[in-house]
Write a protein that holds these residues in place. Structure first.
Motif, PDB file in Angstrom:
ATOM      1  N   ARG A 167     136.572  83.320  71.966  1.00 41.81           N
ATOM      2  CA  ARG A 167     135.260  83.728  72.451  1.00 41.81           C
ATOM      3  C   ARG A 167     134.512  84.580  71.447  1.00 41.81           C
ATOM      4  N   GLY A 168     135.192  85.610  70.989  1.00 42.18           N
ATOM      5  CA  GLY A 168     134.477  86.607  70.193  1.00 42.18           C
ATOM      6  C   GLY A 168     134.240  86.231  68.739  1.00 42.18           C
ATOM      7  N   GLY A 169     134.739  85.089  68.299  1.00 42.70           N
ATOM      8  CA  GLY A 169     134.589  84.731  66.905  1.00 42.70           C
ATOM      9  C   GLY A 169     135.631  85.413  66.049  1.00 42.70           C
ATOM     10  N   PRO A 170     135.694  85.086  64.769  1.00 36.04           N
ATOM     11  CA  PRO A 170     136.785  85.571  63.915  1.00 36.04           C
ATOM     12  C   PRO A 170     136.758  87.077  63.673  1.00 36.04           C
ATOM     13  N   ALA A 227     145.165  97.117  66.130  1.00 34.05           N
ATOM     14  CA  ALA A 227     144.494  95.877  66.485  1.00 34.05           C
ATOM     15  C   ALA A 227     145.089  94.759  65.658  1.00 34.05           C
ATOM     16  N   VAL A 228     145.153  93.581  66.241  1.00 33.39           N
ATOM     17  CA  VAL A 228     145.656  92.417  65.527  1.00 33.39           C
ATOM     18  C   VAL A 228     144.485  91.462  65.346  1.00 33.39           C
ATOM     19  N   ALA A 229     144.199  91.113  64.093  1.00 36.00           N
ATOM     20  CA  ALA A 229     143.092  90.193  63.839  1.00 36.00           C
ATOM     21  C   ALA A 229     143.528  88.769  64.133  1.00 36.00           C
ATOM     22  N   VAL A 281     143.230  95.023  75.128  1.00 34.07           N
ATOM     23  CA  VAL A 281     142.026  94.193  75.167  1.00 34.07           C
ATOM     24  C   VAL A 281     142.331  92.921  74.398  1.00 34.07           C
ATOM     25  N   PHE A 282     142.269  91.803  75.116  1.00 32.83           N
ATOM     26  CA  PHE A 282     142.600  90.527  74.487  1.00 32.83           C
ATOM     27  C   PHE A 282     141.317  89.750  74.242  1.00 32.83           C
ATOM     28  N   ASP A 283     140.962  89.570  72.987  1.00 38.23           N
ATOM     29  CA  ASP A 283     139.746  88.868  72.602  1.00 38.23           C
ATOM     30  C   ASP A 283     138.547  89.367  73.406  1.00 38.23           C
TER      31      ASP A 283
END
Lengths: 297, 361
Positions: B12-15, B57-59, B93-95
């Motif tokens: 959803r949020g893009g890369p 955070a994990v990208a 927070v997931f995506d």
């Protein structure tokens, strides 16, 4: 031998083939165990004799004769002699198996069902639920099982149904405790965590992932209880709390023949011998199944 | 397309948006009182500070390695993220969507997006299920018909390099460790997850098998756009496998940064000590003494101030007085460390050296 080779070198083109299933492996191992097989055969014989008693028994179990009381083993017309009322012992032993097996097996079957349900719930849910259930059941452990059976049976009154109920209540806590401890062990394993990760509900996890791994040990333990239950049931009948005379039942027969022990000891001991043989067969059978189910040994 | 894939959460949020953000994660385990009357309080409740305020955070598409000594909270962090245990505090927070909170994503949807591979390949497979049944269980739990679930299980077995005709009907004890771990990976992939937690997933395998499994994981990552959280105590493997590395000590993150930054220019004394504990391939560089002495302090009463100060060569008075903050060390904001030495405002420079019997001088 060819079967074993096939399982190892299945060509890639064949459809997915289950390597020999768990239960077929257990059966194979059981079939190589002569003691267990012999016990199973004896039990089967006793069971069949009890079921088909009217067809194979040589006489009427209730018809006595005052003249032919306490005939010795091998007397003419009475292969195993007669009891204190002149009834044929062989007939009564065959018929007696009906009540004795019923009273030995049915309470354990009921306790297996109830105890497994309670124990698996306590073990899987854990925490406070576990503590409440297990501490409540601990109360039953305060009494020796014979005393507990006599007390419940005595409070409910004599009779077959009350006797079965009393025996079931005696065994439920024991089965529950085994079920709870096995489930508690299984619950903390990674594959249950993986199943929880998969989003499956607790009911599905218990049914598909837990039960298969806990039923075996609970079943084996319960099989071992059958012999204890038969002895307890005989004890209750002996005390007059179970089956009522003139019904043939091994424990009761042992009681009524008691005064004859000095006149005809061998005949008087026969019902006891039947109880002994049946219960030891159930014990050895349980042992055999236990070792056959331990697949990695 | 099955129902399972349709309902999976899309990107959803893009890369640029992190796949998973962890904020203030905390778990304290109560210490069970022993004795005859365990519920009678004998004093203040004591707690093991297993995870104490972890943020990261994990990208999308990266592999974040998590390293640290045994008992530093790596696995607890993994289990908290997987929601196998409930956190005392903190949010996931997931995506861009809060997990299992009001207006956020349901736990069931979250778990479909995140799966885990455990260290013990044997204990993580049910001994009474065939490999095909084990993999098909999850999809069935999500309502996929049994036939489709089995077909998917066979396809996944083939993908991880196990011929389904040969291995689908086998039980866990009939497989080797490497094969079992492949099955565990296949099971984790059965939902098309986006994040995979690998909790010491290759630690129990021997080196050659370990390399094969790592290569498989790499291929799968490329192929399916996976993101990995790679927990390990093996610093070589982490260096080879990760994009970024997070170092944990006693329930806290002490340093996080790109692999090159951590392995090349570590800014926390604990990270340096850990790295110098790695045996060198060159016999001339043989380590003569242990770079880290003693054991980590008891997590029931972690030391005040910096948690590493008891074992730190550089400890000064200020380290006992105040807890260091997590500080950015580079312009890009990718490298962080929790140490007073990097903090000009901490007063470290003017502080007196601390008497530190445990630290190796």
């Amino acid at each position: 031998m060819s079967l074993a080779l096939d399982a190892g070198s299945t060509p890639a083109t064949l459809p997915a083939q289950r390597s020999r299933g768990y239960w077929s492996r257990v059966l194979r191992r059981l079939s190589r165990d002569p003691v267990t097989l012999a016990c199973a055969a004896i039990l089967l014989l006793i069971l069949l004799a009890a079921v088909f008693a009217p067809l194979i028994a040589p006489a009427d179990p209730f018809k006595g004769s005052m003249i032919k009381r306490l005939q010795p083993i091998g007397a003419e017309g009475f292969l195993l002699g007669t009891d204190e009322l002149g009834r044929d012992m062989l007939t009564r032993l065959i018929y007696g198996g009906r009540q004795s097996l019923l009273m030995g097996v049915l309470p354990v079957v009921l306790a297996f069902g109830i105890g497994t349900t309670i124990g698996v719930i306590a073990g899987y849910v854990g925490g406070r639920v576990n503590m409440v259930i297990m501490r409540t059941l601990d109360v039953f452990y305060a009494f020796p099982s014979v005393l507990l059976a006599v007390a419940i049976s005595g409070a409910l009154g004599a009779g077959l149904n009350n006797c079965l109920l009393a025996l079931t209540l005696v065994f439920v806590p024991q089965v529950t405790r085994v079920a709870e401890s096995v489930t508690t062990q299984v619950r903390q394993l990674d594959y249950i965590e993986a199943a929880r990760m998969s989003g499956a509900g607790p009911w599905m996890i218990v049914r598909e992932q837990v039960l298969g791994n806990v039923l075996g040990p609970i079943f084996v333990y319960s099989t071992g209880l059958i012999s204890v239950c038969m002895i307890l049931a005989s004890g209750l009948s002996f005390l007059g709390l179970g089956v009522k005379p003139p019904e043939p039942e091994w424990g009761l027969m042992l009681n009524t023949l008691r005064p004859a022990i000095f006149q005809n000891p061998l005949v008087a001991a026969l019902p006891g011998a039947m109880i002994f043989i049946t219960s030891i067969c159930f014990n050895l059978l349980a042992d055999g199944i236990r070792s056959a189910m331990d697949i990695r040994s | 397309m099955s129902a399972l894939e349709q309902s999976a959460v899309a990107d959803r949020g893009g890369p640029a948006q992190p796949l998973l953000s962890v904020k203030g994660l905390q778990k304290h385990f109560p210490v069970r009182e022993s004795g005859a009357l365990p519920w009678v309080k004998k004093g203040p409740a004591r707690k093991v500070h297993a995870v104490d305020g972890v943020d990261f955070a994990v990208a999308k598409g990266e592999t974040l390695g998590i390293v640290g000594e045994s008992g530093c909270g790596k696995s607890t962090t993994a289990r908290l993220i997987a929601r196998l245990i409930d956190a005392d505090q903190g949010s996931l927070v997931f995506d861009g969507e809060g997990v299992a909170e009001f207006g956020g994503m349901a736990l069931k949807d979250y778990r479909r997006n995140l799966q885990m591979v455990f260290q013990d390949s044997f204990a993580s497979l049910n001994p009474r299920l065939t490999m095909e049944e084990a993999i098909a269980f999850g999809p069935r739990a999500h309502g996929l018909p049994a036939r489709e679930a089995s077909a998917r299980a066979r396809a996944l077995l083939a993908r991880v390099g196990l011929a389904p005709e040969q291995f689908g009907g086998r039980y866990a004890h009939e497989l080797s460790g490497g094969q079992r771990q492949r099955v565990n990976i296949a099971r984790a992939l059965a939902f098309e997850p986006r994040l995979l937690i690998l909790d010491e997933a290759v630690a129990a395998l021997d080196k050659s098998v370990q390399a094969q499994v790592l290569n498989l994981l790499r291929e799968l990552k490329e192929e399916r756009g996976l993101t990995y959280l790679f927990i390990s105590h093996d610093l070589h493997v982490v260096r080879y496998f990760s994009d970024r590395v997070m170092v944990m000590y006693l329930g806290q993150v002490v340093e996080i940064g790109a692999v090159e930054a951590i392995y090349g220019a570590a800014r926390h004394p604990y990270t340096s000590a850990l790295l110098s504990a790695v045996p060198s391939m060159d016999p001339a560089n043989r380590t003569q003494r242990s770079p880290l002495a003693g054991d980590p302090p008891n997590p029931i009463d972690p030391p005040a101030g910096c948690r590493f100060r008891d074992r730190c060569v550089h400890a000064r008075a200020v380290c006992a007085e105040q807890a260091p903050r997590m500080l950015p060390l580079d312009a890009g904001g990718r490298h962080f460390a929790r140490c007073h030495m990097n903090d000009l405002a901490s007063g470290y420079a003017s502080s007196a050296p601390a008497a530190n019997p445990e630290a190796v001088q």
